[in-house]
Design a protein around this motif. Sequence first.
Motif, PDB file in Angstrom:
ATOM      1  N   TYR A   1      -9.189   2.496  -0.351  1.00 21.34           N
ATOM      2  CA  TYR A   1      -8.280   1.365  -0.669  1.00 21.34           C
ATOM      3  C   TYR A   1      -8.576   0.704  -2.082  1.00 21.34           C
ATOM      4  O   TYR A   1      -8.307  -0.536  -2.291  1.00 21.34           O
ATOM      5  CB  TYR A   1      -8.393   0.350   0.265  1.00 21.34           C
TER       6      TYR A   1
ATOM      7  N   ARG B   1     -14.008   3.070   3.070  1.00 26.05           N
ATOM      8  CA  ARG B   1     -12.827   2.178   2.699  1.00 26.05           C
ATOM      9  C   ARG B   1     -12.909   1.880   1.466  1.00 26.05           C
ATOM     10  O   ARG B   1     -11.699   1.641   0.596  1.00 26.05           O
ATOM     11  CB  ARG B   1     -12.623   1.168   3.710  1.00 26.05           C
TER      12      ARG B   1
ATOM     13  N   GLN C   1       0.624  -1.226   0.131  1.00 29.46           N
ATOM     14  CA  GLN C   1      -0.086   0.009   0.073  1.00 29.46           C
ATOM     15  C   GLN C   1       0.872   1.120  -0.020  1.00 29.46           C
ATOM     16  O   GLN C   1       1.577   1.533   1.012  1.00 29.46           O
ATOM     17  CB  GLN C   1      -0.940   0.067   1.274  1.00 29.46           C
TER      18      GLN C   1
ATOM     19  N   LYS D   1      -3.726   7.477   3.597  1.00 29.52           N
ATOM     20  CA  LYS D   1      -5.099   6.567   3.539  1.00 29.52           C
ATOM     21  C   LYS D   1      -5.684   6.529   4.891  1.00 29.52           C
ATOM     22  O   LYS D   1      -6.841   6.613   4.976  1.00 29.52           O
ATOM     23  CB  LYS D   1      -4.814   5.292   2.768  1.00 29.52           C
TER      24      LYS D   1
END
Length: 642
Positions: A559, A555, A540, A546
């Motif tokens: 993501y 989310r 990530q 984030k």
Amino acid sequence: MCGIAGTYRWPDGKVVTDRLTDTLAHRGPDGAGRYSHPLGDGEVHLGHRRLAIIDLSETGAQPMVSGGLALTYNGELYNAPELRAELAAAGVRFRGTSDTEVVLEAWRRWGTDCLPRLRGMFAFGIFDERTGELVLARDQLGIKPLFLLRRGAGLVFASELKALAAATGGSLEVDHAALVASLLYYWVPDSRCAFREAEKVPPGSWLRCRPDGRVERGRFWDLRDVAAEGRERARAGERPDVAAVVEESTRRHLLSDVPVATFLSGGLDSSYLTALAARDRPGISAYTIGFRAEDARFEAMPDDLRYARRVAERFGVDLHEIEIAPNVLDLLPQMTYHLDEPIGDPAAINTFLICSAAREAGVKVMLSGMGADELFAGYRKHLANLLALRYQRVPRPLRRGLYRAVDRLPVATSRRGYRSVRFAKRFLSFADLPEETAFRRSYTMYDQDELLALVNPDLAGTVEDVLTEHADIYEDNDLDDFVNRMCLGDARMFLPGLNLTYTDRSSMAASTEVRVPYVDVEVVKAAFAVPGDRKIVGRQGKAVLKEAATSILPREIVYRPKGLFSAPLRAWMSRDLAPLVREVVNDGVLVRSGFLRRDALARLVAEDATGQRDFSKHLWHVMTLEYWYRSATSGSGQSQAA
């Protein structure tokens, strides 16, 4: 947001300043102003084109003259209310509410010491009638442009290079070293300029012209120092509150006396800003783009529109969708004109079309998520370079076998492209290289041998100089954190050289101001106080950003897979632009002049056509370079019709 220009002890200064200012009319359609003052055996002239954003009255008009100071200013000052209050408490009486007046009075009180106190984006020229000195200054991170040209004791400056080209009657010589750099990067780095005599005022610096002909330069802010201070904060265990810093910056960037809208791609950066802005400005407008279905399918592009729609629905945002199906044959020369220097990123077209649509709807100010990837390690190249360190531990015979297997795979067929194969080939092109070379190769267009094969053999020394410059800048720090070294390199080169440049020119071509809340001095300080292992966690990127965004975004947005603010280049190259590609390769000015080699270009076209390699970005940049070079060498300066 405006266009600024001026001359200092320059022959025919008034006529030249008028020409400079007229060339910048698109940057400020709301008004024009001139200022003149004698200076020994010469004169100083300042010009201004106004895009009225704050204090729409005449008290905000420029050049602003008060108490022996004359200022022509382009920018927005987001801490103007605090500085105004401090100056007022010290006895300053303000005539209006513009941030221009705050800059002028801050300069009167503190001189160059005011510069590190200015939080915003700016470029300006200020003349002191008492001393006869002219000072030029540019903001800390290079958000706003400022070009200059010196001849003898004289100087001419402007917001855009095309203005200098027009004002000098097409007498400027092309700097072939800058063009070699543009081939490598697909933009001209801030340290270079496409014309020999011209130069860019570096970010975070100022230049003072004195009546006796002396020129003094100074720097008031340096990213290297900020990164070093951030490292010490991290070592001391300080954990910046990234969410609080980004929220505060976004709130300040909404300061305006006209409507503000946002870019909304559906990705993390723009979604986070849009959500924060909507909390302060309910019902705010946002603009997003989509592509023709056949183009998106051919490129295997992700469907970003559905994410943008979800964000808009969740936060009550008035979403405007724009389909990018441009006539690229018409837009290519138009964008080349506006971009000033050869820039091969088609995202400039997206920005221009979005800003044009917003302007037609009456919107003058847009917020962009630009800068988050550079500062928080959000690009694929950042993760890829980390993965390359692990890949280098794989036994060499296995690496060679993998390279040969992937090299045989096609990146596209006649009907569709394969993004995963493109990414794999890109990764394997640099994964075995040393750190600085690998980082450069992960985002530039050619390796050294490919670049040498493409340009005139006489430019071999120039190629070496360009590559050495990248190494010098990348290694010019004492950071012990690989991720932050990459972020610092991006913030010093990629961000000002490409992204901020095309954003400024494309938006101002549509008479629209774009603000970049992530490219804020306080956000930058916080970003470099975050260790690399909190920026990239597992696979990530932008992990710390984030984490901050989950306080407001769902989310599934935070993501989601990373999108691309780009264009369907392979589709355009194989259809719309195919005849032009053939013309440029076989009989283009760059080929006929000997700068580019026909056989090397023909190989790029042939390999791209078979689908074995993806050279669409390379060929797009050759197109932009060709149009720019035709205009620059036509003998009449750059012209929109070129």
